[in-house]
Write an enzyme that holds these catalytic residues in place. Structure first.
Site, mmCIF file in Angstrom:
data_model
loop_
_atom_site.group_PDB
_atom_site.id
_atom_site.type_symbol
_atom_site.label_atom_id
_atom_site.label_comp_id
_atom_site.label_asym_id
_atom_site.label_seq_id
_atom_site.Cartn_x
_atom_site.Cartn_y
_atom_site.Cartn_z
ATOM 1 N N ASP A 16 0.874 -1.125 -0.013
ATOM 2 C CA ASP A 16 -0.077 -0.018 0.033
ATOM 3 C C ASP A 16 0.801 1.239 0.065
ATOM 4 O O ASP A 16 0.363 2.279 0.572
ATOM 5 C CB ASP A 16 -0.967 -0.195 1.311
ATOM 6 C CG ASP A 16 -1.851 -1.205 1.308
ATOM 7 O OD1 ASP A 16 -2.484 -1.485 -0.009
ATOM 8 O OD2 ASP A 16 -2.061 -1.890 2.096
ATOM 9 N N GLU A 17 1.988 1.379 -0.312
ATOM 10 C CA GLU A 17 2.845 2.422 -0.739
ATOM 11 C C GLU A 17 2.508 3.330 -1.842
ATOM 12 O O GLU A 17 2.983 4.425 -1.791
ATOM 13 C CB GLU A 17 4.157 2.153 -0.749
ATOM 14 C CG GLU A 17 5.089 1.264 0.237
ATOM 15 C CD GLU A 17 4.883 -0.437 0.207
ATOM 16 O OE1 GLU A 17 4.115 -0.818 -0.785
ATOM 17 O OE2 GLU A 17 5.347 -0.813 1.167
ATOM 18 N N LYS A 19 2.244 2.032 -5.250
ATOM 19 C CA LYS A 19 2.846 1.537 -6.504
ATOM 20 C C LYS A 19 2.054 1.849 -7.628
ATOM 21 O O LYS A 19 2.670 2.215 -8.660
ATOM 22 C CB LYS A 19 3.235 -0.111 -6.386
ATOM 23 C CG LYS A 19 4.268 -0.415 -5.178
ATOM 24 C CD LYS A 19 4.172 -1.739 -5.165
ATOM 25 C CE LYS A 19 2.891 -2.573 -4.293
ATOM 26 N NZ LYS A 19 2.910 -2.238 -2.991
ATOM 27 N N LYS A 21 0.258 3.942 -8.698
ATOM 28 C CA LYS A 21 0.214 5.464 -9.180
ATOM 29 C C LYS A 21 1.654 5.885 -9.922
ATOM 30 O O LYS A 21 1.833 6.270 -10.878
ATOM 31 C CB LYS A 21 -0.004 6.465 -8.122
ATOM 32 C CG LYS A 21 0.456 7.899 -8.313
ATOM 33 C CD LYS A 21 0.224 8.563 -7.498
ATOM 34 C CE LYS A 21 1.183 9.951 -7.831
ATOM 35 N NZ LYS A 21 1.237 11.164 -6.729
ATOM 36 N N ARG A 146 2.907 -28.974 -5.883
ATOM 37 C CA ARG A 146 2.698 -29.664 -7.197
ATOM 38 C C ARG A 146 1.314 -30.409 -7.452
ATOM 39 O O ARG A 146 1.216 -31.365 -8.182
ATOM 40 C CB ARG A 146 3.999 -30.720 -7.510
ATOM 41 C CG ARG A 146 5.045 -30.020 -7.430
ATOM 42 C CD ARG A 146 6.135 -30.650 -6.963
ATOM 43 N NE ARG A 146 6.116 -30.996 -5.613
ATOM 44 C CZ ARG A 146 6.962 -31.984 -4.700
ATOM 45 N NH1 ARG A 146 8.010 -32.306 -5.360
ATOM 46 N NH2 ARG A 146 6.751 -32.048 -3.570
ATOM 47 N N GLY A 304 -11.281 -2.968 2.593
ATOM 48 C CA GLY A 304 -11.978 -1.962 3.333
ATOM 49 C C GLY A 304 -11.465 -1.915 4.938
ATOM 50 O O GLY A 304 -12.118 -0.926 5.678
ATOM 51 N N ASP A 335 2.490 14.748 1.848
ATOM 52 C CA ASP A 335 1.535 15.671 2.142
ATOM 53 C C ASP A 335 0.502 15.433 3.482
ATOM 54 O O ASP A 335 0.172 15.978 4.032
ATOM 55 C CB ASP A 335 0.432 15.849 0.825
ATOM 56 C CG ASP A 335 -0.147 14.692 0.488
ATOM 57 O OD1 ASP A 335 0.421 13.713 -0.046
ATOM 58 O OD2 ASP A 335 -1.335 14.462 0.708
HETATM 59 P P1 IMP Z 1 -2.734 -12.884 1.602
HETATM 60 O O1 IMP Z 1 -1.641 -12.234 0.779
HETATM 61 O O2 IMP Z 1 -4.162 -12.329 1.248
HETATM 62 O O3 IMP Z 1 -2.691 -14.300 2.076
HETATM 63 O O4 IMP Z 1 -2.785 -11.856 3.107
HETATM 64 C C1 IMP Z 1 -1.442 -11.978 3.801
HETATM 65 C C2 IMP Z 1 -1.027 -10.773 4.712
HETATM 66 O O5 IMP Z 1 -0.588 -9.739 3.889
HETATM 67 C C3 IMP Z 1 -2.189 -10.066 5.511
HETATM 68 O O6 IMP Z 1 -1.795 -9.331 6.596
HETATM 69 C C4 IMP Z 1 -2.793 -9.033 4.466
HETATM 70 O O7 IMP Z 1 -3.611 -8.013 4.891
HETATM 71 C C5 IMP Z 1 -1.483 -8.611 3.690
HETATM 72 N N1 IMP Z 1 -1.640 -8.175 2.324
HETATM 73 C C6 IMP Z 1 -1.740 -8.982 1.153
HETATM 74 N N2 IMP Z 1 -1.859 -8.098 0.104
HETATM 75 C C7 IMP Z 1 -1.715 -6.850 0.584
HETATM 76 C C8 IMP Z 1 -1.541 -5.586 -0.132
HETATM 77 O O8 IMP Z 1 -1.336 -5.633 -1.429
HETATM 78 N N3 IMP Z 1 -1.390 -4.512 0.589
HETATM 79 C C9 IMP Z 1 -1.172 -4.634 1.775
HETATM 80 N N4 IMP Z 1 -1.257 -5.887 2.529
HETATM 81 C C10 IMP Z 1 -1.455 -6.801 1.915
HETATM 82 MG MG MG Z 2 -2.872 -1.833 -1.889
#
Ligand code: IMP
Ligand code: MG
Length: 424
Positions: A16-17, A19, A21, A146, A304, A335
């Site tokens: 969620d940095e 990427k 954008k 596998r 969400g 910001d």
């Molecule tokens: P999974 O990838 O659904 O198995 O989730 C494993 C962990 O990674 C959980 O803590 C999710 O909230 C986190 N996670 C998975 N994908 C993302 C993402 O795109 N952004 C932030 N956290 C993620």
């Molecule tokens: Mg994200």
């Protein structure tokens, strides 16, 4: 003849940095944009011309109609969600059919993988990972066991019997777990439609396409998903995702040799967030954390959920820079800190009388040690050139560059494509 390079753009903390954008901004410089790991657990938000798109499986390069986009072999793909995502883009005027290729070797997420994801989480109780529920872990487990199904299988005559066999295997596991409260009939019908829909896209040997393009002098952008601290090997195991989200994952997830990697862009936010469970030493449980969440709109793009918020973590960043071989840093959402009088940076962790500046084996139970930096208390969102940055902000950038020993080459000051400042 000079060959092209694969530049990697990676989230280097907990995802969620921002990427999506940056990929979108970078796309004009590349011929191909490729995803190499993860699947619909990702949610890449892109905003331009007042329109907002959330991409999950589809690379963020698709808004530039002249570029080839690839879903690489290291990815997992849910046909039903892929169909929904692609159709939504189609309705918005972006037909992807000729410019999105899917690796034959990418694994398919079955409806029963999603049920297994829920069942495994339920069985873990308080130790649950807090997954996105998209079946990511069970799909990668089948890959490693596998027993998985791959995108290339949908073009084979025996696809249906393979599907039924894997589904039966999953149903057996679910029965063994006494997890019977599920009904996939509707989901399965949509999933089968998704399979038919996927057949309109080239399902190809993408590793050959990428290497041929590199030989032809073309450049590739590898778009990361999640972040280094969620990497299956290097993250805060077991509270991680199930793929390699780091630079190494680019090589295995696209089929490119390490020598083909060019720049490694490490993206981070001016503060920290994490979704899901697991240790997070810099987490703020007070009003400051709430304020960051509110101003930064830190709610999961896929689920969400409230994101957990805290100050920037330089211990984690230094570790991620090492693991990935980051060559340039990109700082997002600067910001969001505009109104803070003081900004804190975690420079070490402490537990009892122990202190560390390197990432410990287990990050739980550690407390952050902060350094304070004066805030800039200026609205950054209208800034268009680096010269316009207030001195206090420039000092924060310099402080991070000195501590992390890498240049910050791009600073983002708002969600729009236009609010992206290239530093000198
Ligand atoms: P999974 O990838 O659904 O198995 O989730 C494993 C962990 O990674 C959980 O803590 C999710 O909230 C986190 N996670 C998975 N994908 C993302 C993402 O795109 N952004 C932030 N956290 C993620
Ligand atoms: Mg994200």
């Amino acid at each position: 003849m000079s060959t092209g390079k694969v530049d990697a753009l990676l989230g280097i903390v907990f995802g969620d940095e921002g990427k999506g954008k940056v990929v979108d901004v970078f796309t004009p410089r590349y011929d191909i944009v490729a995803r190499f790991a993860g699947g619909p657990n990702a949610g890449h938000t892109i905003i331009f011309d007042g329109k907002k798109f959330v991409l999950r499986s589809i690379p963020s390069g698709i808004f530039d109609t002249g570029k080839l986009n690839i879903i690489g072999n290291g990815c997992v793909i849910a046909p039903d969600l892929f169909m929904a995502e692609a159709q939504e883009l189609g309705n918005a005027g972006y037909d992807l059919r000729s410019r999105l290729h899917i690796s034959r070797r990418a694994h398919l997420i079955l409806p029963t993988h999603r049920v297994l994801d829920r069942a495994y989480e339920a069985a873990k109780g308080k130790q649950k990972v807090g997954t996105t529920g998209k079946g990511i872990g069970p799909t990668y487990s089948d890959k490693a066991s596998r027993t998985g199904l791959r995108a290339g299988d949908i073009l084979q005559d025996d696809f249906h019997s393979k599907y039924e066999a894997l589904k039966a295997r999953h149903q057996q596991i679910l029965a063994d777990l006494h997890y019977t409260d599920y009904d996939i009939s509707q989901e399965e019908a949509l999933w089968m439609q998704g399979i038919q829909y996927m057949k309109q896209y080239p399902i190809t040997d993408t590793e050959f396409e990428i290497n041929q393009a590199l030989d032809d002098g073309k450049n590739v952008l590898a778009e990361g998903a999640q972040g280094t601290m969620l990497d299956i090997d290097h993250g805060t195991y077991p509270y991680v995702s199930s793929s390699n989200t780091c630079t190494g994952g680019v090589c295995t997830g696209l089929g490119v040799a390490p020598g083909k990697i060019g720049e490694v862009f490490g993206i981070f936010k001016a503060y920290s967030t994490r979704v899901g469970s697991g240790p997070f030493p810099v987490e703020l449980f007070d009003q400051t954390g709430d304020k960051i969440r509110e101003i930064g709109h830190e709610y999961g793009a896929v689920t969400g959920r409230n994101r957990r918020c805290g100050w920037i973590d330089l211990v984690a960043l230094r570790y991620a820079i090492m693991i990935n071989g980051v060559t340039q840093l990109i700082m997002m959402k600067s910001d969001v800190l505009d109104t803070f009088e003081t900004i804190r940076a975690c420079v070490a962790y402490e537990k009892g009388n122990q202190r560390t500046t390197t990432m410990p084996y287990d990050t739980s139970g550690w407390q952050p040690v902060y350094e304070d930096i004066p805030g800039w208390q200026t609205d950054l969102t209208q800034i268009t050139t680096p010269e316009q940055f207030p001195e206090a902000f420039q000092n924060y950038v310099n402080y991070l560059e000195n501590t992390l020993e890498r240049p910050i080459t791009i600073v983002s000051v708002g969600p729009d494509r236009a609010q992206t400042i290239e530093m000198n």
